[in-house]
Design a protein around this motif. Structure first.
Motif, PDB file in Angstrom:
ATOM      1  N   ASP A  67       0.713  -1.017   0.064  1.00 49.47           N
ATOM      2  CA  ASP A  67      -0.119   0.056   0.030  1.00 49.47           C
ATOM      3  C   ASP A  67       0.551   1.374  -0.028  1.00 49.47           C
ATOM      4  O   ASP A  67       2.028   1.347   0.336  1.00 49.47           O
ATOM      5  N   GLY A  68       0.462   2.259  -0.549  1.00 40.35           N
ATOM      6  CA  GLY A  68       0.847   3.458  -0.566  1.00 40.35           C
ATOM      7  C   GLY A  68       2.139   3.525  -1.631  1.00 40.35           C
ATOM      8  O   GLY A  68       3.188   4.344  -1.269  1.00 40.35           O
ATOM      9  N   CYS A  69       1.983   2.677  -2.348  1.00 41.46           N
ATOM     10  CA  CYS A  69       3.056   2.508  -3.391  1.00 41.46           C
ATOM     11  C   CYS A  69       2.527   3.013  -4.898  1.00 41.46           C
ATOM     12  O   CYS A  69       1.809   2.176  -5.709  1.00 41.46           O
ATOM     13  N   PRO A  76       3.606   3.374  -8.190  1.00 39.41           N
ATOM     14  CA  PRO A  76       3.963   2.451  -9.235  1.00 39.41           C
ATOM     15  C   PRO A  76       3.041   1.033  -8.905  1.00 39.41           C
ATOM     16  O   PRO A  76       2.716   0.445 -10.006  1.00 39.41           O
ATOM     17  N   CYS A  77       2.880   0.712  -7.665  1.00 38.59           N
ATOM     18  CA  CYS A  77       2.219  -0.836  -7.624  1.00 38.59           C
ATOM     19  C   CYS A  77       0.628  -0.346  -8.066  1.00 38.59           C
ATOM     20  O   CYS A  77       0.020  -1.125  -8.649  1.00 38.59           O
ATOM     21  N   ALA A  78      -0.020   0.959  -7.750  1.00 41.84           N
ATOM     22  CA  ALA A  78      -1.312   1.078  -8.075  1.00 41.84           C
ATOM     23  C   ALA A  78      -1.218   1.285  -9.518  1.00 41.84           C
ATOM     24  O   ALA A  78      -2.425   0.794 -10.205  1.00 41.84           O
ATOM     25  N   ARG A  79      -0.324   1.633 -10.306  1.00 40.40           N
ATOM     26  CA  ARG A  79      -0.306   1.794 -11.993  1.00 40.40           C
ATOM     27  C   ARG A  79      -0.121   0.481 -12.295  1.00 40.40           C
ATOM     28  O   ARG A  79      -1.056   0.311 -13.165  1.00 40.40           O
ATOM     29  N   LEU A  80       0.554  -0.452 -11.887  1.00 37.47           N
ATOM     30  CA  LEU A  80       0.664  -1.748 -12.241  1.00 37.47           C
ATOM     31  C   LEU A  80      -0.697  -2.583 -12.356  1.00 37.47           C
ATOM     32  O   LEU A  80      -1.284  -3.014 -12.862  1.00 37.47           O
ATOM     33  N   LYS A  81      -1.161  -2.317 -10.842  1.00 35.74           N
ATOM     34  CA  LYS A  81      -2.679  -2.919 -10.679  1.00 35.74           C
ATOM     35  C   LYS A  81      -3.597  -2.435 -11.619  1.00 35.74           C
ATOM     36  O   LYS A  81      -4.562  -3.166 -12.120  1.00 35.74           O
ATOM     37  N   GLU A  82      -3.702  -1.058 -12.022  1.00 31.49           N
ATOM     38  CA  GLU A  82      -4.537  -0.479 -12.896  1.00 31.49           C
ATOM     39  C   GLU A  82      -4.437  -1.432 -14.252  1.00 31.49           C
ATOM     40  O   GLU A  82      -5.270  -1.430 -15.004  1.00 31.49           O
ATOM     41  N   HIS A  83      -3.031  -1.548 -14.724  1.00 27.23           N
ATOM     42  CA  HIS A  83      -2.721  -2.359 -15.827  1.00 27.23           C
ATOM     43  C   HIS A  83      -3.026  -3.669 -15.947  1.00 27.23           C
ATOM     44  O   HIS A  83      -3.814  -4.047 -16.907  1.00 27.23           O
ATOM     45  N   LEU A  84      -3.055  -4.289 -14.853  1.00 22.29           N
ATOM     46  CA  LEU A  84      -3.423  -5.637 -14.618  1.00 22.29           C
ATOM     47  C   LEU A  84      -5.088  -5.905 -14.867  1.00 22.29           C
ATOM     48  O   LEU A  84      -5.482  -6.708 -15.392  1.00 22.29           O
ATOM     49  N   PRO A 121       6.869  -2.647  -7.061  1.00 23.65           N
ATOM     50  CA  PRO A 121       6.476  -3.583  -7.236  1.00 23.65           C
ATOM     51  C   PRO A 121       7.325  -4.472  -8.042  1.00 23.65           C
ATOM     52  O   PRO A 121       8.500  -4.186  -8.469  1.00 23.65           O
ATOM     53  N   THR A 122       7.430  -5.960  -7.728  1.00 18.63           N
ATOM     54  CA  THR A 122       8.479  -7.018  -8.201  1.00 18.63           C
ATOM     55  C   THR A 122       7.611  -7.950  -8.683  1.00 18.63           C
ATOM     56  O   THR A 122       6.807  -8.639  -8.136  1.00 18.63           O
ATOM     57  N   ALA A 181       7.293  -0.872 -12.117  1.00 13.30           N
ATOM     58  CA  ALA A 181       6.182  -1.028 -12.776  1.00 13.30           C
ATOM     59  C   ALA A 181       6.341  -1.128 -14.408  1.00 13.30           C
ATOM     60  O   ALA A 181       5.735  -2.048 -15.065  1.00 13.30           O
ATOM     61  N   ASN A 182       7.489  -0.228 -14.908  1.00  7.68           N
ATOM     62  CA  ASN A 182       7.646  -0.312 -16.055  1.00  7.68           C
ATOM     63  C   ASN A 182       8.249  -1.556 -16.630  1.00  7.68           C
ATOM     64  O   ASN A 182       7.858  -2.109 -17.517  1.00  7.68           O
ATOM     65  N   ALA A 183       8.945  -1.953 -16.124  1.00  9.93           N
ATOM     66  CA  ALA A 183       9.805  -3.429 -16.334  1.00  9.93           C
ATOM     67  C   ALA A 183       8.724  -4.661 -16.468  1.00  9.93           C
ATOM     68  O   ALA A 183       8.727  -5.355 -17.282  1.00  9.93           O
TER      69      ALA A 183
END
Length: 116
Positions: free
Chosen positions: A13-15, A17-25, A61-62, A95-97
């Motif tokens: 939480d509070g990350c 790039p993680c939020a952006r990745l989850k949106e992409h997923l 995120p990893t 997130a980008n990778a």
């Protein structure tokens, strides 16, 4: 056929790039989304989770691709005991990778990509 690879995405939480990745997923086809396990990197107390520690994850995120191997031993009574062992084979940090490699990673390690 048993799936031999596990795709973990470590998040917290509070990350941003993680939020952006989850949106992409959320935009991925359902079978692809089901291949990904989004797991927390830290427990509620702020410690690394056992899985994150085992896989040496300290950034989110990893994405870690693990090969699931069965490690079996026979005890002195001739009983067989098997443990599932997860061996990391590939990792993507950030997130980008992850977004850039996701389609090919899912295709390489799962059966969730339809060949159109």
């Amino acid at each position: 056929m048993m799936k031999q690879y596990h795709l973990y995405i470590f998040s917290q939480d509070g990350c941003p790039p993680c939020a952006r990745l989850k949106e992409h997923l959320r935009g991925l086809p359902e079978p692809q989304q089901q291949e990904l396990d989004i797991v927390p990197m830290k427990s509620s107390s702020g410690e690394l989770t056992a899985l994150a520690a085992e896989l040496n994850v300290n950034l989110t995120p990893t994405l870690v691709v693990c090969h699931e191997e069965l490690h079996c031993e026979i005890d002195q009574d001739g009983e067989e005991f098997c443990d599932g062992l997860e061996v990391p084979v590939e990792r993507f940090v950030g997130a980008n990778a992850i977004i850039n490699s996701l389609a090919s990673t899912i295709a390489a390690y799962t059966y969730a990509i339809d060949e159109d």
